[in-house]
Scaffold this motif. Structure first.
Motif, PDB file in Angstrom:
ATOM      1  N   UNK A 209       0.825  -1.203   0.000  1.00 40.15           N
ATOM      2  CA  UNK A 209       0.000   0.000   0.000  1.00 40.15           C
ATOM      3  C   UNK A 209       0.859   1.253   0.000  1.00 40.15           C
ATOM      4  N   UNK A 210       1.935   1.267   0.790  1.00 43.64           N
ATOM      5  CA  UNK A 210       2.808   2.439   0.843  1.00 43.64           C
ATOM      6  C   UNK A 210       3.631   2.578  -0.425  1.00 43.64           C
TER       7      UNK A 210
ATOM      8  N   UNK B 135      -2.438   6.585   4.560  1.00 45.35           N
ATOM      9  CA  UNK B 135      -2.472   5.317   3.828  1.00 45.35           C
ATOM     10  C   UNK B 135      -2.291   4.122   4.771  1.00 45.35           C
ATOM     11  N   UNK B 136      -1.454   4.288   5.789  1.00 48.19           N
ATOM     12  CA  UNK B 136      -1.278   3.214   6.782  1.00 48.19           C
ATOM     13  C   UNK B 136      -2.601   2.906   7.455  1.00 48.19           C
TER      14      UNK B 136
ATOM     15  N   UNK C 196       2.126   4.131 -12.369  1.00 45.04           N
ATOM     16  CA  UNK C 196       0.873   4.607 -11.801  1.00 45.04           C
ATOM     17  C   UNK C 196       0.966   4.980 -10.316  1.00 45.04           C
ATOM     18  N   UNK C 197       1.852   4.387  -9.483  1.00 48.99           N
ATOM     19  CA  UNK C 197       1.930   4.860  -8.099  1.00 48.99           C
ATOM     20  C   UNK C 197       2.251   6.347  -7.995  1.00 48.99           C
ATOM     21  N   UNK C 198       3.138   6.861  -8.869  1.00 44.61           N
ATOM     22  CA  UNK C 198       3.447   8.294  -8.839  1.00 44.61           C
ATOM     23  C   UNK C 198       2.268   9.107  -9.346  1.00 44.61           C
TER      24      UNK C 198
ATOM     25  N   UNK D 285      -2.630  -5.071  -5.575  1.00 44.95           N
ATOM     26  CA  UNK D 285      -1.842  -6.281  -5.784  1.00 44.95           C
ATOM     27  C   UNK D 285      -2.200  -7.373  -4.801  1.00 44.95           C
ATOM     28  N   UNK D 286      -2.625  -7.002  -3.591  1.00 43.42           N
ATOM     29  CA  UNK D 286      -2.809  -8.007  -2.550  1.00 43.42           C
ATOM     30  C   UNK D 286      -4.265  -8.264  -2.210  1.00 43.42           C
TER      31      UNK D 286
END
Length: 442
Positions: free
Chosen positions: A31-32, A85-86, A321-323, A38-39
């Protein structure tokens, strides 16, 4: 993450199996990294661990006022985003996380001691190199882990405190961005065309460290001669005297590690006094940290900036895509584009959080401070900036970025073009070596 693409495209060129193996199969770590999908459907291997119910309590000190807040507020946004996000992904081994933020000012020791007295499990910051150096002995005495967002002076862990337990740093240290600036200048002008250089740098440990390392590097690679070096006070209201000196010498390259409001002032007075007509190129390792403080007219000219361990457009957001997701989230939440100092806060929290969860996985319970410190050594993890490691020397290592300062109409903010990415091994010495000695051996 976008679905329906290949695994490699989903992870920006890293296949799913490799990414999951690297981050330890942890939902939090993924997630971070910015890849939560993905999970989906994965079992939780930490369900039976002995973990307290209470939230993790943490504290961040950063600049929230005055000219330094141009960078400091970005670090706050980054740390807040990581904590958000955590908590949205079931916490650290099930523990939610709280974050208190205080003004750094010059109260580094007082802030850290207050955090410890308040029972914080971990602390983050500061921005200042002088403040970081002042804090290290107290951190070791109190035995509560601090992950510095910045405080990047090179000698800190190489010479001043080479054997620490509880003090860590996430952001790249000065040698990495000073040598990236050297490489950038050589690429733009060519080594044979650089005969002279000058510097305008802030008058404290960070600015002096950066100028010394840049001088060593460019003299080794080009044989250039220094013709002027000025050190205005941090937060000065006037740099015209230094700009006049530079104009009179007309060097091929000017190096400046001015940051925050000082970087904006340098560009304003540089344009007003025609400095960019007198020199061939300005290279500044942290000019882009002021991206949200710059107007379109200030980015004109032969100006190249570093962006430490993160530039949101490299790799391109249509491939990573994360950025892209992070830029959208930050612009929506805070109305700015994220800079490397955003990543300073985000990465410091992520380094500690992913190491804490790794420790729970190893021990089957929440770790003590010393146990968690051991896990942080040689700890690798992903953020939307890519892959990072915390070395055995407690120093963070990531790619370094440098590019041409330009303007983005899409984001209505300064941007970088033609970005170069320098691997950590190419701009920092092998572990255990002193940077100045390493450069001297070229």
């Amino acid at each position: 993450m976008t679905t329906g693409l290949t695994d490699a495209m989903e992870t920006g060129g890293i296949d799913r199996r490799t990414l999951l193996k690297t981050v330890g199969g942890s939902a939090l770590a993924v997630a971070l990294a910015g890849c939560t999908e993905l999970l989906e459907g994965e079992d939780d291997p930490l369900a039976d661990a002995d973990v307290p119910d209470e939230p993790v309590e943490s504290g961040l000190q950063t600049f929230t006022e005055g000219a330094p807040s141009v960078l400091g507020v970005q670090a706050r946004y980054g740390a807040e985003t990581a904590v958000r996000r955590i908590n949205e992904n079931d916490g650290i081994a099930g523990r939610q996380m709280n974050l208190d933020v205080v003004e750094e000012s010059d109260a580094y020791l007082t802030n850290y001691q207050q955090f410890v007295d308040d029972g914080k499990d971990v602390t983050f910051g500061p921005i200042s190199s002088s403040g970081h150096a002042e804090m290290v002995p107290e951190i070791e005495a109190q035995e509560v882990i601090n992950v510095s967002t910045d405080g990047t002076v090179t000698t800190l862990y190489e010479e001043d405190f080479p054997d620490v337990t509880y003090s860590f740093r996430f952001q790249n240290h000065d040698v990495m961005e000073a040598l990236a600036a050297v490489e950038q200048a050589v690429e733009v002008l060519g080594a044979d065309s650089i005969d002279t250089y000058a510097g305008i740098n802030p008058n404290y440990a960070f600015g002096q460290d950066e100028m010394e390392l840049f001088s060593a590097g460019i003299e080794q690679l080009t044989g250039a001669e220094e013709v002027y070096s000025g050190f205005p006070d941090l937060g000065t209201g006037d740099m015209s005297t230094h700009i006049t000196e530079v104009n009179s010498e007309a060097p091929d390259v000017v190096f400046s590690s001015c940051w925050g409001g000082d970087a904006t002032l340098l560009l304003e007075q540089g344009h007003a006094n025609d400095m960019f007509d007198a020199i061939d190129v300005l290279v500044g390792p942290v000019l882009y940290g002021s991206a949200n403080d710059l107007s379109e007219d200030l980015v004109r000219g032969p100006i190249y900036s570093g962006s430490r361990n993160f530039y949101w457009g490299e790799p391109s957001t249509d491939r990573w895509s994360p950025a892209a997701d992070l830029v959208d989230e930050v612009q929506s939440e805070y109305g700015v584009v994220p800079t490397a100092h955003f990543m300073s806060g985000y990465g410091a929290v992520t380094a500690w959080a992913t190491a804490a969860e790794k420790a729970v996985r190893l021990l089957g319970r929440w770790p003590e401070q010393e146990e968690l410190a051991m896990v942080l050594e040689n700890h690798g993890f992903f953020t939307p900036a890519g892959y990072h490691t915390i070395g055995a020397d407690h120093q963070g290592y990531s790619n370094a970025h440098f590019g041409e300062l330009t303007w983005s109409d899409e984001h209505d903010a300064a941007a970088l073009a033609n970005v170069n990415v320098f691997a950590a091994k190419n701009v920092s010495p092998p572990p255990g070596e002193i940077s100045a000695d390493w450069i001297g051996s070229w």
